[in-house]
Design an enzyme around this catalytic site. Structure first.
Site, PDB file in Angstrom:
ATOM      1  CB  SER A 185     -11.894  -1.904   1.543  1.00  0.00           C
ATOM      2  OG  SER A 185     -10.534  -2.247   1.593  1.00  0.00           O
ATOM      3  NE  ARG A 187      -3.758   1.999   2.728  1.00  0.00           N
ATOM      4  CZ  ARG A 187      -3.551   3.127   3.406  1.00  0.00           C
ATOM      5  NH1 ARG A 187      -2.386   3.342   4.005  1.00  0.00           N
ATOM      6  NH2 ARG A 187      -4.508   4.037   3.494  1.00  0.00           N
ATOM      7  CE  LYS A 196      -8.437   4.477   4.524  1.00  0.00           C
ATOM      8  NZ  LYS A 196      -9.154   3.428   3.766  1.00  0.00           N
TER       9      LYS A 196
END
Length: 218
Positions: free
Chosen positions: A111, A42, A140
């Site tokens: 997701s 990511r 996040k």
């Protein structure tokens, strides 16, 4: 690699954004030695060129351990490096569009945070779901926590294997036992550990043991 998607999801490591390539590979390798079964690269704030370079290096290392690499968001990079899969968020290219042009054998993860999104992902041809955020997470800052009961509703409604993600650590991982999850996705709890190999081993053992105990009680 003939393992099922569900087996591959058991301990799902999501990488920390922005690490230099060599540091990234070293950090992930330590975790893989502890039992990580799948790695998602990511990189939200990295150029395409650097993302590609990291993906190549990471994939080469992971192939030695027979651990698949999934690329977050960037379908072009997933295809360019021959990754095992691509993972999409709700704001990315629609899953059905991606499914239509990636190789049949490439895994597609999506997701989700509610039943509607999960059903849409299933219809679009997703192979697995990432459900969250389960707990508050520093990885996040804009992560929205799941509503109460949402995890159970998604698992009951959709037949796809799933991982929980978001703030999962050794202190709260037991709360996910017996929920029907294929595994857990972890970022900070492993990457920030003093001993990533031992931390990965402990988290995997704890999740699998508590899951087994919960299943035996039922």
């Amino acid at each position: 690699m003939n393992r099922s998607v569900a087996d591959l999801l058991n301990l799902y490591l999501v990488t920390t954004d922005g690490l230099p390539a060599d540091e990234l590979v070293s950090s992930v390798e330590e975790a893989v030695r502890g039992g990580v079964t799948l790695v998602q690269l990511r990189e939200k704030n990295t150029s395409g060129k650097d993302f590609f370079a990291k993906a190549i290096k990471l994939k080469q290392m992971l192939e030695e351990y027979q651990v698949p690499l999934v690329i977050n968001d960037r379908v072009d990079i997933a295809l360019a490096v021959g990754a095992a899969g691509i993972h999409l968020g709700q704001e990315d290219i629609p899953a059905d569009a991606v499914r239509s042009f990636i190789p049949k054998e490439m895994m597609l993860g999506v997701s989700v945070k509610n039943v509607e999104q999960a059903l849409e992902a299933e219809r679009a041809g997703a192979d697995y779901l990432g459900i969250g955020a389960m707990f508050a997470t520093s990885s996040k800052n804009d992560a929205e926590l799941l509503e109460a009961g949402a995890l159970e509703q998604i698992i009951e409604t959709v037949s796809l294997p799933a991982v929980a993600i978001g703030g999962i650590n050794l202190e709260n991982i037991d709360q996910l036992a017996g929920k029907g999850l294929a595994g857990v996705a972890v970022i900070s709890a492993i990457h920030r550990a003093a001993n990533r190999t031992e931390q990965a081993k402990l988290m995997k053992e704890r999740f699998n043991l508590t899951n087994k105990q919960e299943a035996e009680r039922r």
